[in-house]
Design a protein around this motif. Structure first.
Motif, PDB file in Angstrom:
ATOM      1  N   PHE A  70       0.882  -0.932  -0.277  1.00  9.86           N
ATOM      2  CA  PHE A  70      -0.568  -0.478  -0.142  1.00  9.86           C
ATOM      3  C   PHE A  70       0.703   1.119   0.465  1.00  9.86           C
ATOM      4  O   PHE A  70       0.885   1.909  -0.776  1.00  9.86           O
ATOM      5  CB  PHE A  70      -0.675  -0.195   1.389  1.00  9.86           C
ATOM      6  N   ASP A  71       1.631   0.883   0.602  1.00  9.60           N
ATOM      7  CA  ASP A  71       3.186   2.134   0.499  1.00  9.60           C
ATOM      8  C   ASP A  71       3.627   2.531  -0.807  1.00  9.60           C
ATOM      9  O   ASP A  71       3.530   4.053  -1.148  1.00  9.60           O
ATOM     10  CB  ASP A  71       4.155   2.106   1.820  1.00  9.60           C
ATOM     11  N   ARG A  72       3.713   1.796  -1.468  1.00 12.25           N
ATOM     12  CA  ARG A  72       4.084   1.804  -2.576  1.00 12.25           C
ATOM     13  C   ARG A  72       3.042   2.634  -3.440  1.00 12.25           C
ATOM     14  O   ARG A  72       3.604   3.063  -4.352  1.00 12.25           O
ATOM     15  CB  ARG A  72       4.976   0.795  -3.749  1.00 12.25           C
ATOM     16  N   LEU A  73       1.639   2.150  -3.681  1.00  8.89           N
ATOM     17  CA  LEU A  73       0.422   2.574  -4.003  1.00  8.89           C
ATOM     18  C   LEU A  73       0.175   3.441  -4.111  1.00  8.89           C
ATOM     19  O   LEU A  73       0.170   4.752  -5.087  1.00  8.89           O
ATOM     20  CB  LEU A  73      -0.896   1.669  -3.856  1.00  8.89           C
ATOM     21  N   ARG A  74       1.010   4.290  -2.690  1.00  5.06           N
ATOM     22  CA  ARG A  74       0.051   5.375  -2.387  1.00  5.06           C
ATOM     23  C   ARG A  74       1.040   6.494  -3.340  1.00  5.06           C
ATOM     24  O   ARG A  74       1.228   8.254  -3.143  1.00  5.06           O
ATOM     25  CB  ARG A  74       0.375   6.102  -0.371  1.00  5.06           C
ATOM     26  N   ALA A  75       3.348   6.219  -2.982  1.00  6.09           N
ATOM     27  CA  ALA A  75       3.742   7.456  -3.870  1.00  6.09           C
ATOM     28  C   ALA A  75       3.580   7.230  -4.745  1.00  6.09           C
ATOM     29  O   ALA A  75       3.890   8.270  -5.505  1.00  6.09           O
ATOM     30  CB  ALA A  75       5.013   5.943  -2.866  1.00  6.09           C
ATOM     31  N   LEU A  76       2.672   6.767  -5.635  1.00  6.75           N
ATOM     32  CA  LEU A  76       2.035   6.756  -7.689  1.00  6.75           C
ATOM     33  C   LEU A  76       1.314   7.909  -7.082  1.00  6.75           C
ATOM     34  O   LEU A  76       0.257   8.186  -8.672  1.00  6.75           O
ATOM     35  CB  LEU A  76       1.648   5.262  -7.714  1.00  6.75           C
ATOM     36  N   LEU A  77       0.506   7.514  -5.807  1.00  2.78           N
ATOM     37  CA  LEU A  77      -0.821   8.795  -6.578  1.00  2.78           C
ATOM     38  C   LEU A  77      -0.766  10.163  -6.381  1.00  2.78           C
ATOM     39  O   LEU A  77       0.024  10.600  -6.389  1.00  2.78           O
ATOM     40  CB  LEU A  77      -1.496   8.690  -4.794  1.00  2.78           C
ATOM     41  N   ALA A  78      -1.238  10.705  -7.999  1.00  2.00           N
ATOM     42  CA  ALA A  78      -0.822  11.715  -8.629  1.00  2.00           C
ATOM     43  C   ALA A  78      -1.672  12.959  -7.567  1.00  2.00           C
ATOM     44  O   ALA A  78      -2.488  12.742  -7.030  1.00  2.00           O
ATOM     45  CB  ALA A  78      -1.504  11.796  -9.867  1.00  2.00           C
TER      46      ALA A  78
END
Length: 574
Positions: free
Chosen positions: A204-212
């Protein structure tokens, strides 16, 4: 009555010039379809580019999404493997009440299997909740009673081939994790419930980092459970309104993740992509509009020139110049040449007609002047003869007055002269009249300094003064008085000749109309108002020379005297 939109459009369109109407018509036919087609293209282009932006956002998450899906797939495979592993089944079925050593040996073998399953993800955990009461509690094997009763009932009642899952935070570290539960069966008997724990926080941390900026990500489980994974620049509680939704299907988990991207951020990125097409469209529209305007100008230029010809009257244009002008051999060129020639002919005809009219008026004016009754000359000559025989000393003054009078009367043949000279001639006339008719009367002349030099047609006042004396004050036994005043009224000069005679027994307007209708023949008006031509001729001379708005006005009534008013334009000699 209310004016409709259509009527207003027609009213506006009617006020336009032909060139403007033609421009509007061509723009409507040619430019509006281009704008409509371009707008459809831009909308389709914007939609396609919006799809590209959203696809780009989806592709950025594709790697992490795939890894998360693989993690679920690995956890499910582990759960399936444990439920079907013969060695684990045998361990769960054996009775260890009197044989702890056997349990320890079997447990070591099971631990080796479970450690091998954890080798792909060291952070994952595996536990087995057994129903066998002879099992001993370890960090791997636990009793079924240690399991949450509600969760145990949910697992036992599950008829789906897909295992039961729960999402929550780890009691140990508070990080997000998923727990996968399956049953270990031996024929129709349930031996245990397996628990595979997969940590999700790192993924989830890696997904959050990709949020525009302006976007958020949610997780929707198969059972309907939904929770927020992360946000970036979203204030307050996230709401799906105003966002584009991008779903990610987790096939292994049979769940779905949904990425919400703010429309504002998408439109901002879309603006840079639409800038070039918009500039190209604007350039195309301006080019078409300029071309149409230029063509319209060229098509209507000759018509505009023709209108200019009408307004200016073709001043200074010779017929030869109009007929030989090189305007082209097309229809407009032929129309241009023909119209110019026509205007030149009309202009020449009008000039000749105007010259003839001026000549006619001058001739008629001279003719009217010759019709003034010269009977005073004969009466005066008779009086000179009579006085000369008597040796009266007034003769010298009379002769001087007559010389001055006829000098002013003839005026070297000029048609007009200043008012002050006309008044001087009238004064000489009244002195001569006093002598000729042995008349006793008073007269007063009052001229405003502002109008002394105004120019008027000559010999207009003498007939009026004569009428005032002969048909006015001469009928009185004594106390006759004649008054002449002149002043300015705006752009006009007003001259009044008033007598205190017996006045008129008919309306002044009727008398003047009767004298006019007589056309020079003796009428009843002549006996009470003067000779047939006198005032009528003067009125006609004024109107011929100055216009219909000028002339004579007569006022009077029985016993109240008579006032004759002349209204003339004010102008001085240049």
């Amino acid at each position: 009555m209310a004016i409709t939109v259509r009527q207003r459009v027609r009213a506006v369109f009617a006020r336009l010039q032909y060139r403007q109407k033609l421009l509007v018509a061509i723009l409507s036919v040619a430019l509006l379809p281009v704008i409509a087609v371009s707008s459809v293209y831009l909308i389709a282009y914007a939609q396609a580019k919006t799809g590209d932006i959203l696809d780009g956002e989806k592709n950025r998450f594709a790697g992490e999404w795939q890894q998360l899906d693989n993690k679920f797939y690995s956890g499910i495979k582990k759960s399936v493997y444990i439920t079907n592993n013969l060695q684990i089944v045998q361990m769960l079925k054996a009775d260890y009440q009197d044989d702890l050593l056997a349990y320890m040996n079997n447990l070591e073998n099971v631990k080796a299997v479970l450690e091998a399953l954890k080798s792909d993800d060291l952070q994952s955990e595996i536990a087995i909740y057994g129903y066998n009461p002879s099992l001993y509690r370890t960090d791997i094997v636990k009793k079924i009673g240690d399991m949450d009763p509600a969760l145990k009932d949910r697992v036992m009642q599950n008829r789906d081939t897909y295992p039961v899952r729960t999402f929550g935070r780890s009691p140990a570290n508070g990080r997000m994790e998923v727990r996968i539960y399956s049953k270990i069966m031996d024929l129709s008997e349930t031996l245990a419930v397996t628990e595979v724990v997969l940590p999700l926080e790192e993924s989830f941390d890696r997904l959050r980092a990709l949020l525009a900026p302006g976007s958020f990500l949610t997780y929707r489980a198969k059972n309907g459970e939904t929770f927020l994974v992360g946000t970036n620049g979203v204030k307050g509680e996230p709401d799906a309104k105003g966002y584009y939704a991008i779903p990610f299907e987790l096939k292994s988990a049979q769940d779905r993740m949904v990425l919400f991207v703010g429309k504002t951020s998408v439109w901002q990125r879309l603006g840079s992509k639409l800038a070039i097409p918009l500039v190209m469209l604007l350039g195309l529209v301006l080019t078409i509009a300029f071309t149409i305007k230029s063509v319209t100008f060229l098509l209507t230029k000759r018509l505009t020139d023709l209108m200019g010809t009408v307004r200016t009257g073709m001043d200074g244009l010779e017929p030869a110049a109009a007929s030989t002008a090189e305007e082209g051999n097309d229809e407009l060129g032929q129309l241009d040449r023909t119209f110019k020639e026509l205007v030149v002919h009309i202009h020449e005809h009008y000039r000749q007609a105007a010259a003839h009219e001026v000549e006619r008026r001058l001739l008629e004016t001279e003719l009217l002047q010759l019709n003034i009754n010269p009977h005073v000359l004969y009466n005066t000559l008779s009086s000179i003869k009579w006085v000369y025989g008597s040796g009266d000393g007034k003769l010298d003054k009379l002769i001087d007055d007559m010389v001055d009078f006829y000098r002013l009367f003839l005026n070297r043949g000029e048609a007009s002269r200043p008012l002050v000279q006309e008044i001087g001639m009238v004064e000489k006339y009244m002195e001569i009249h006093k002598f000729s008719y042995d008349a006793e009367f008073d007269y007063e002349v009052s001229i405003d300094e502002a109008v002394r030099e105004t120019v008027l047609l000559r010999n207009m006042l003498q007939p009026i003064v004569e009428n005032g004396i002969v048909h006015g004050i001469s009928r009185l036994h004594e106390g006759g008085r004649l008054t002449i005043t002149a002043g300015r009224d705006g752009d006009c000069v007003v001259i009044e000749v008033a007598d205190n005679g017996p006045g008129m027994d008919r309306a002044p307007a009727a008398l003047l109309a009767e004298e006019t209708a007589s056309g020079g023949r003796e009428s009843s008006a002549a006996t009470r108002f003067g000779s047939g031509y006198a005032l009528t001729n003067i009125d006609r001379r004024i109107k011929l020379y100055y216009g219909e708005s000028y002339g004579i006005r007569i006022a009077g009534s029985p016993g109240a005297g008579t006032v004759v008013t002349l209204r003339l334009p004010f102008h001085t000699a240049t």
